[in-house]
Design a protein around this motif. Structure first.
Motif, PDB file in Angstrom:
ATOM      1  N   UNK A 102      21.281 -46.136  -9.428  1.00  0.00           N
ATOM      2  CA  UNK A 102      21.251 -47.117 -10.512  1.00  0.00           C
ATOM      3  C   UNK A 102      22.177 -46.717 -11.653  1.00  0.00           C
ATOM      4  N   UNK A 103      22.364 -45.416 -11.861  1.00  0.00           N
ATOM      5  CA  UNK A 103      23.267 -44.937 -12.914  1.00  0.00           C
ATOM      6  C   UNK A 103      24.450 -44.219 -12.280  1.00  0.00           C
ATOM      7  N   UNK A 104      25.643 -44.549 -12.758  1.00  0.00           N
ATOM      8  CA  UNK A 104      26.837 -43.928 -12.203  1.00  0.00           C
ATOM      9  C   UNK A 104      26.841 -42.423 -12.439  1.00  0.00           C
ATOM     10  N   UNK A 105      26.177 -41.988 -13.517  1.00  0.00           N
ATOM     11  CA  UNK A 105      26.129 -40.557 -13.813  1.00  0.00           C
ATOM     12  C   UNK A 105      25.334 -39.793 -12.753  1.00  0.00           C
ATOM     13  N   UNK A 106      24.512 -40.517 -11.970  1.00  0.00           N
ATOM     14  CA  UNK A 106      23.783 -39.880 -10.867  1.00  0.00           C
ATOM     15  C   UNK A 106      24.637 -39.800  -9.598  1.00  0.00           C
ATOM     16  N   UNK A 107      25.753 -40.548  -9.590  1.00  0.00           N
ATOM     17  CA  UNK A 107      26.633 -40.601  -8.413  1.00  0.00           C
ATOM     18  C   UNK A 107      27.873 -39.722  -8.594  1.00  0.00           C
ATOM     19  N   UNK A 108      28.524 -39.854  -9.751  1.00  0.00           N
ATOM     20  CA  UNK A 108      29.771 -39.134  -9.995  1.00  0.00           C
ATOM     21  C   UNK A 108      29.518 -37.624  -9.980  1.00  0.00           C
ATOM     22  N   UNK A 109      30.377 -36.920  -9.297  1.00  0.00           N
ATOM     23  CA  UNK A 109      30.210 -35.477  -9.133  1.00  0.00           C
ATOM     24  C   UNK A 109      29.813 -35.106  -7.716  1.00  0.00           C
ATOM     25  N   UNK A 110      29.376 -36.108  -6.935  1.00  0.00           N
ATOM     26  CA  UNK A 110      29.040 -35.843  -5.531  1.00  0.00           C
ATOM     27  C   UNK A 110      30.302 -35.453  -4.759  1.00  0.00           C
ATOM     28  N   UNK A 111      31.425 -36.084  -5.104  1.00  0.00           N
ATOM     29  CA  UNK A 111      32.719 -35.781  -4.510  1.00  0.00           C
ATOM     30  C   UNK A 111      33.669 -35.429  -5.648  1.00  0.00           C
ATOM     31  N   UNK A 112      34.220 -34.233  -5.622  1.00  0.00           N
ATOM     32  CA  UNK A 112      35.131 -33.791  -6.685  1.00  0.00           C
ATOM     33  C   UNK A 112      36.575 -33.960  -6.225  1.00  0.00           C
ATOM     34  N   UNK A 113      37.350 -34.654  -7.043  1.00  0.00           N
ATOM     35  CA  UNK A 113      38.726 -34.979  -6.690  1.00  0.00           C
ATOM     36  C   UNK A 113      39.649 -34.683  -7.865  1.00  0.00           C
ATOM     37  N   UNK A 114      40.817 -34.124  -7.560  1.00  0.00           N
ATOM     38  CA  UNK A 114      41.895 -33.983  -8.540  1.00  0.00           C
ATOM     39  C   UNK A 114      43.074 -34.795  -8.030  1.00  0.00           C
ATOM     40  N   UNK A 115      43.548 -35.732  -8.840  1.00  0.00           N
ATOM     41  CA  UNK A 115      44.686 -36.584  -8.481  1.00  0.00           C
ATOM     42  C   UNK A 115      45.913 -36.130  -9.248  1.00  0.00           C
ATOM     43  N   UNK A 116      47.036 -36.028  -8.544  1.00  0.00           N
ATOM     44  CA  UNK A 116      48.310 -35.745  -9.200  1.00  0.00           C
ATOM     45  C   UNK A 116      49.323 -36.761  -8.692  1.00  0.00           C
ATOM     46  N   UNK A 117      49.697 -37.687  -9.560  1.00  0.00           N
ATOM     47  CA  UNK A 117      50.618 -38.773  -9.229  1.00  0.00           C
ATOM     48  C   UNK A 117      51.758 -38.775 -10.243  1.00  0.00           C
ATOM     49  N   UNK A 118      52.843 -39.496  -9.962  1.00  0.00           N
ATOM     50  CA  UNK A 118      53.967 -39.516 -10.909  1.00  0.00           C
ATOM     51  C   UNK A 118      53.558 -39.871 -12.331  1.00  0.00           C
ATOM     52  N   UNK A 119      52.580 -40.767 -12.476  1.00  0.00           N
ATOM     53  CA  UNK A 119      52.156 -41.145 -13.832  1.00  0.00           C
ATOM     54  C   UNK A 119      51.471 -39.997 -14.562  1.00  0.00           C
ATOM     55  N   UNK A 120      50.983 -38.988 -13.798  1.00  0.00           N
ATOM     56  CA  UNK A 120      50.363 -37.831 -14.444  1.00  0.00           C
ATOM     57  C   UNK A 120      51.390 -36.951 -15.146  1.00  0.00           C
ATOM     58  N   UNK A 121      52.669 -37.140 -14.814  1.00  0.00           N
ATOM     59  CA  UNK A 121      53.714 -36.422 -15.535  1.00  0.00           C
ATOM     60  C   UNK A 121      53.790 -36.915 -16.977  1.00  0.00           C
TER      61      UNK A 121
END
Length: 370
Positions: A102-121
């Motif tokens: 019901x709360x996204x805070x209970x879901x986020x963190x189950x899968x940890x991801x780091x994204x590095x894309x051209x816009x991150x420059x």
């Protein structure tokens, strides 16, 4: 931590996709506009429940379809479990282990991801909102409760700005509601700022030596936080709360005059210095890219330190943006320990043993072949 399988339904240009991944390196090859970035984005959405490319979720749903679904099977702490995101015109639903959260805070963190894309420059040279979003997304996945406070802060901020605009136009004069909203805003603002300070200290711990290594021990990176209030990074929540309270009282007339909230975490920023020089203003493109890369590699180590497992790394069309030295440093860092997804139009010119051991996927118009 790694993704074993991914299934997409009505997502962007994918009608239906079922795919299994190697737990080390996965290279996604294809021409532009064929679906490489869409595949990377789907993994990002599975982790964060939102896209890094657009705030409009209807863009993720295939044209003339009512919903899109992303399913993934993840292994974390030697346990395998399913994750699912369903996007529709009625909103989104997130399921962890088949149970709707019901709360996204209970879901986020189950899968940890780091994204590095051209816009991150543009993390270094771009506008402050990019750096604030970086803090919020990365802090949110190691401290999911942060997401709750951020959501509450943004909700109250919107209400407060609306009221200030009405007071500016003299449609409302009673300040009782303003004081109530200010008190509520401060409660969440102080929590956000305290946790950002703690996060920044962790980020420095990893980014500074990484940058020193990439720069061949020629450059010293410093990261500082610019707040709209005068506050020490060592201050606790109560102290921050007190400073916010006094400052809001001091600027009340000015806020009514301008019709907007003038202080708070939504106006703060990060500043990067290399050898005591502001990289955003005075740094070369190479220094800016080294700083961005250092911060991204620091994220990987920071998450490992906090969570106990390495996150999944998404390198979306970014290797071609880095010179050979930075490419090698990045690939040497992740070799053998981080499940990595690399999207590229071609592997030609990327001479590194990490990619020679990779699983290759060829994307063409929403279909994937191994």
């Amino acid at each position: 931590m790694h993704i074993e399988q991914l299934q997409l339904k009505n997502y962007r240009n994918y009608d239906h996709l079922e795919i299994s991944f190697d737990d080390k390196i996965n290279v996604i090859i294809g021409e532009n506009a064929q679906g490489k970035t869409n595949l990377m984005e789907a993994i990002y959405v599975l982790a964060f429940t939102k896209s890094h490319r657009t705030p409009r979720e209807k863009e993720l749903i295939q044209w003339e379809q009512e919903y899109a679904r992303i399913e993934g099977r993840v292994t974390k702490r030697k346990q395998s479990f399913p994750l699912e995101i369903i996007l529709s015109t009625k909103g989104k639903r997130a399921k962890l282990n088949r149970i709707e959260q019901k709360k996204l805070s209970d879901y986020i963190g189950a899968l940890n991801v780091v994204m590095f894309a051209p816009e991150d420059l543009t993390l270094v040279k771009g506008p402050p909102q990019i750096r604030r979003r970086f803090i919020d997304m990365e802090l949110g996945q190691i401290q999911p409760r942060y997401i709750y406070h951020l959501g509450q802060y943004q909700k109250i901020l919107k209400q407060r700005n609306h009221l200030l605009k009405q007071m500016q136009r003299r449609e409302k004069q009673d300040r009782t509601m303003l004081h109530v909203l200010t008190e509520q805003l401060i409660e969440h603002a102080a929590t956000l700022l305290e946790r950002r300070f703690i996060f920044l200290e962790l980020l420095r711990k990893w980014a500074t030596p990484i940058h020193y290594g990439i720069s061949r021990e020629l450059e010293q990176l410093e990261i500082s936080y610019t707040s709209t209030i005068e506050v020490s990074e060592a201050a606790n929540k109560e102290k921050i709360d007190s400073i916010y309270t006094n400052k809001f009282q001091e600027i009340e007339e000015k806020e009514i005059e301008r019709g907007t909230t003038l202080i708070g975490p939504h106006r703060d920023d990060l500043v990067f210095h290399v050898n005591n020089k502001d990289v955003q203003t005075f740094g070369s493109q190479g220094q800016q890219r080294t700083t961005a890369l250092s911060v991204k590699l620091a994220e990987i180590e920071l998450i490992y330190n906090e969570v106990g497992e390495y996150p999944i790394l998404l390198l979306d069309d970014v290797l071609s943006e880095l010179d050979d030295h930075r490419q090698s440093h990045l690939l040497n860092t992740i070799q053998g320990k981080v499940q990595t997804f690399v999207s590229t139009t071609s592997v030609d010119g990327i001479n590194h043993e990490t990619l020679r051991e990779a699983e290759l996927f060829h994307v063409n118009n929403g279909t994937v072949d191994t």
